[in-house]
Design a protein around this motif. Sequence first.
Motif, PDB file in Angstrom:
ATOM      1  N   GLY A 101      51.204  37.841  46.446  1.00 16.45           N
ATOM      2  CA  GLY A 101      50.232  38.061  47.492  1.00 16.45           C
ATOM      3  C   GLY A 101      49.153  39.052  47.121  1.00 16.45           C
ATOM      4  N   SER A 102      49.221  39.610  45.896  1.00 15.64           N
ATOM      5  CA  SER A 102      48.215  40.586  45.488  1.00 15.64           C
ATOM      6  C   SER A 102      47.049  39.914  44.781  1.00 15.64           C
ATOM      7  N   PHE A 103      47.073  38.579  44.691  1.00 16.51           N
ATOM      8  CA  PHE A 103      45.984  37.825  44.075  1.00 16.51           C
ATOM      9  C   PHE A 103      45.014  37.346  45.149  1.00 16.51           C
ATOM     10  N   TYR A 104      43.806  37.015  44.685  1.00 19.38           N
ATOM     11  CA  TYR A 104      42.825  36.420  45.585  1.00 19.38           C
ATOM     12  C   TYR A 104      42.401  35.074  45.019  1.00 19.38           C
ATOM     13  N   VAL A 105      42.183  34.118  45.917  1.00 15.54           N
ATOM     14  CA  VAL A 105      41.886  32.742  45.514  1.00 15.54           C
ATOM     15  C   VAL A 105      40.720  32.212  46.336  1.00 15.54           C
ATOM     16  N   TRP A 106      40.105  31.135  45.810  1.00 13.90           N
ATOM     17  CA  TRP A 106      39.155  30.380  46.628  1.00 13.90           C
ATOM     18  C   TRP A 106      39.898  29.174  47.176  1.00 13.90           C
ATOM     19  N   CYS A 107      40.051  29.135  48.490  1.00 12.67           N
ATOM     20  CA  CYS A 107      40.774  28.047  49.139  1.00 12.67           C
ATOM     21  C   CYS A 107      39.769  27.028  49.654  1.00 12.67           C
ATOM     22  N   LYS A 108      39.867  25.805  49.174  1.00 17.18           N
ATOM     23  CA  LYS A 108      38.953  24.744  49.595  1.00 17.18           C
ATOM     24  C   LYS A 108      39.170  24.380  51.057  1.00 17.18           C
ATOM     25  N   SER A 109      40.426  24.406  51.499  1.00  9.82           N
ATOM     26  CA  SER A 109      40.727  24.049  52.889  1.00  9.82           C
ATOM     27  C   SER A 109      40.183  25.095  53.854  1.00  9.82           C
ATOM     28  N   CYS A 110      40.356  26.371  53.520  1.00  8.03           N
ATOM     29  CA  CYS A 110      39.853  27.456  54.382  1.00  8.03           C
ATOM     30  C   CYS A 110      38.375  27.710  54.162  1.00  8.03           C
ATOM     31  N   ARG A 182      39.330  41.535  43.784  1.00  2.00           N
ATOM     32  CA  ARG A 182      40.513  42.374  44.000  1.00  2.00           C
ATOM     33  C   ARG A 182      40.367  43.135  45.312  1.00  2.00           C
ATOM     34  N   GLY A 183      41.469  43.716  45.729  1.00  7.64           N
ATOM     35  CA  GLY A 183      41.434  44.559  46.911  1.00  7.64           C
ATOM     36  C   GLY A 183      40.799  45.914  46.592  1.00  7.64           C
ATOM     37  N   ASN A 184      40.080  46.446  47.534  1.00  9.27           N
ATOM     38  CA  ASN A 184      39.412  47.735  47.339  1.00  9.27           C
ATOM     39  C   ASN A 184      40.363  48.858  47.728  1.00  9.27           C
ATOM     40  N   TRP A 185      41.378  49.070  46.878  1.00  6.56           N
ATOM     41  CA  TRP A 185      42.425  50.024  47.215  1.00  6.56           C
ATOM     42  C   TRP A 185      41.908  51.471  47.225  1.00  6.56           C
ATOM     43  N   GLN A 186      40.814  51.746  46.531  1.00  6.86           N
ATOM     44  CA  GLN A 186      40.246  53.092  46.514  1.00  6.86           C
ATOM     45  C   GLN A 186      39.141  53.253  47.559  1.00  6.86           C
ATOM     46  N   MET A 187      38.860  52.185  48.288  1.00 13.73           N
ATOM     47  CA  MET A 187      37.782  52.170  49.274  1.00 13.73           C
ATOM     48  C   MET A 187      36.480  52.678  48.658  1.00 13.73           C
ATOM     49  N   ALA A 188      36.168  52.132  47.475  1.00 14.47           N
ATOM     50  CA  ALA A 188      34.939  52.492  46.769  1.00 14.47           C
ATOM     51  C   ALA A 188      33.747  51.797  47.413  1.00 14.47           C
ATOM     52  N   GLU A 189      32.560  52.328  47.171  1.00 15.93           N
ATOM     53  CA  GLU A 189      31.349  51.795  47.776  1.00 15.93           C
ATOM     54  C   GLU A 189      30.767  50.656  46.948  1.00 15.93           C
ATOM     55  N   CYS A 190      30.213  49.659  47.645  1.00 16.97           N
ATOM     56  CA  CYS A 190      29.474  48.591  46.982  1.00 16.97           C
ATOM     57  C   CYS A 190      28.248  49.208  46.309  1.00 16.97           C
ATOM     58  N   CYS A 191      27.975  48.819  45.061  1.00 15.72           N
ATOM     59  CA  CYS A 191      26.868  49.424  44.328  1.00 15.72           C
ATOM     60  C   CYS A 191      25.507  48.937  44.822  1.00 15.72           C
ATOM     61  N   CYS A 193      24.953  47.892  48.632  1.00 11.33           N
ATOM     62  CA  CYS A 193      24.728  48.277  50.026  1.00 11.33           C
ATOM     63  C   CYS A 193      25.477  49.533  50.443  1.00 11.33           C
ATOM     64  N   ASP A 194      26.301  50.097  49.538  1.00  8.86           N
ATOM     65  CA  ASP A 194      27.098  51.305  49.807  1.00  8.86           C
ATOM     66  C   ASP A 194      28.181  51.084  50.856  1.00  8.86           C
ATOM     67  N   GLY A 195      28.421  49.830  51.225  1.00  6.41           N
ATOM     68  CA  GLY A 195      29.487  49.545  52.179  1.00  6.41           C
ATOM     69  C   GLY A 195      30.864  49.642  51.534  1.00  6.41           C
ATOM     70  N   LYS A 196      31.892  49.748  52.357  1.00  5.23           N
ATOM     71  CA  LYS A 196      33.273  49.844  51.879  1.00  5.23           C
ATOM     72  C   LYS A 196      34.070  48.691  52.476  1.00  5.23           C
ATOM     73  N   GLU A 197      34.120  47.588  51.741  1.00  2.37           N
ATOM     74  CA  GLU A 197      34.829  46.399  52.207  1.00  2.37           C
ATOM     75  C   GLU A 197      36.228  46.329  51.593  1.00  2.37           C
ATOM     76  N   LYS A 198      37.114  45.572  52.236  1.00  2.00           N
ATOM     77  CA  LYS A 198      38.486  45.465  51.752  1.00  2.00           C
ATOM     78  C   LYS A 198      38.595  44.589  50.510  1.00  2.00           C
ATOM     79  N   ILE A 199      37.686  43.605  50.395  1.00  2.00           N
ATOM     80  CA  ILE A 199      37.699  42.699  49.247  1.00  2.00           C
ATOM     81  C   ILE A 199      36.420  42.917  48.445  1.00  2.00           C
ATOM     82  N   ILE A 200      36.554  43.098  47.139  1.00  2.00           N
ATOM     83  CA  ILE A 200      35.382  43.378  46.308  1.00  2.00           C
ATOM     84  C   ILE A 200      35.390  42.508  45.053  1.00  2.00           C
ATOM     85  N   PHE A 201      34.203  42.345  44.478  1.00  3.00           N
ATOM     86  CA  PHE A 201      34.023  41.623  43.222  1.00  3.00           C
ATOM     87  C   PHE A 201      33.813  42.658  42.115  1.00  3.00           C
ATOM     88  N   ASP A 202      34.611  42.547  41.059  1.00  2.00           N
ATOM     89  CA  ASP A 202      34.557  43.503  39.954  1.00  2.00           C
ATOM     90  C   ASP A 202      34.734  42.733  38.655  1.00  2.00           C
TER      91      ASP A 202
END
Length: 385
Positions: A101-110, A182-191, A193-202
């Motif tokens: 459950g620690s992985f992230y996927v692109w779900c075609k159905s969702c 991945r999950g934003n476990w450190q609650m780092a800022e988006c480079c 918009c400076d937002g802090k989202e739970k899911i980030i692209f790295d």
Amino acid sequence: MSNEVTVVLQDRKTGQRRNYTINVNNNENILELTKSVEKITKIPSEELEVVFCGKKLSKSTIMKDLSLTPATQIMLLRPNSVVKTATSSSKFQTTDSSILGSFYVWCKSCDDVRRGKLRVYCQNCESTSVLVKAEPQNWMDVLKSKRIPVTCENCCRPGLYAEFKFKCLTCNDLAAALTHVRGNWQMAECCICDGKEKIIFDLGCNHISCQSCFKDYLLSTLQEFHFKNRPPYGFTVSCVYPECNRVVQDVHHFHVMGQSSYSEYQRKATERLIAIDDEGVTCPNPSCGQSFFWEPYDDDGRSQCPDCFYTFCRKCTERDCVCQSEDDLTRTTIEATTRRCPKCNVATERNGGCAHIHCTSCGMDWCFKCVTEWKEECQWDHWFN
């Protein structure tokens, strides 16, 4: 909350294999599951080893960490002889904080990014009754074939390998793994918009971006199609952070643009690749325009579009060939009025303006007059020639 799960018991002492349906509570642990099996089979719970997703599980593993569904099977093994060892010593055991459950996927159905779960099967018979002989060490170990050897309790053949599949945690459908999410476990800022989202692209460079900013970045890149051809990844984009050379290595990430934009990306990327490949063909049917590759061998020079089945001559692009052999006026005109990009060899026509050409296929800046990379000398010597 309780769920029904299918338990497959492989009794190596008796050689028997039996299936049971057992009600389990999500807050219970594996030890309580084995005690439930003991009540049914009279086999002491300490003699049972629990295998799930190719791993021997610790008896303290909580059931809800396994992301179970009604179609999930859990395998229990009863060895010929029981060797008691400390539960923390097995290299195959998981901890209470399961990686499932620690992985992230692109779900075609969702039609969205979702949390995912990893499942392992026998590559030969697709059984889930497998035990991995080595832990995956990186993404390639689960994305590529024949990387992790397994023992399969179903087909019992030597030389077997694991086949890993990702499923959506929400709907349980097969899904594509997103290695840059991945999950934003450190609650780092988006480079951006400076937002802090739970899911980030790295991309591995720690220049993280939120999903919304990453999507906007892709859509703006698609507008002028500034995707760059980066073998072996194909037409892709670099990191959102300026001057960072990391690139997206898997086009499944581009699904976040939306289905119509993703389809447009696929079409344009195919067209650009075909434009720089000698075996590339574009269907001349006005209602189609599909691009595809064609391996000519010793054929008659004709191709059939795999999409609309339109058959045409690859040289003159007509259904009924009108080629004029060596006196082909069209080819002569093209050769006389165009120059080929010195990097990707795409034929380019100049219809006005200065001699400075920016190739939309490979991105090179070159001079239409001297057909070389654009230099300062070109700017002064023949800017308007």
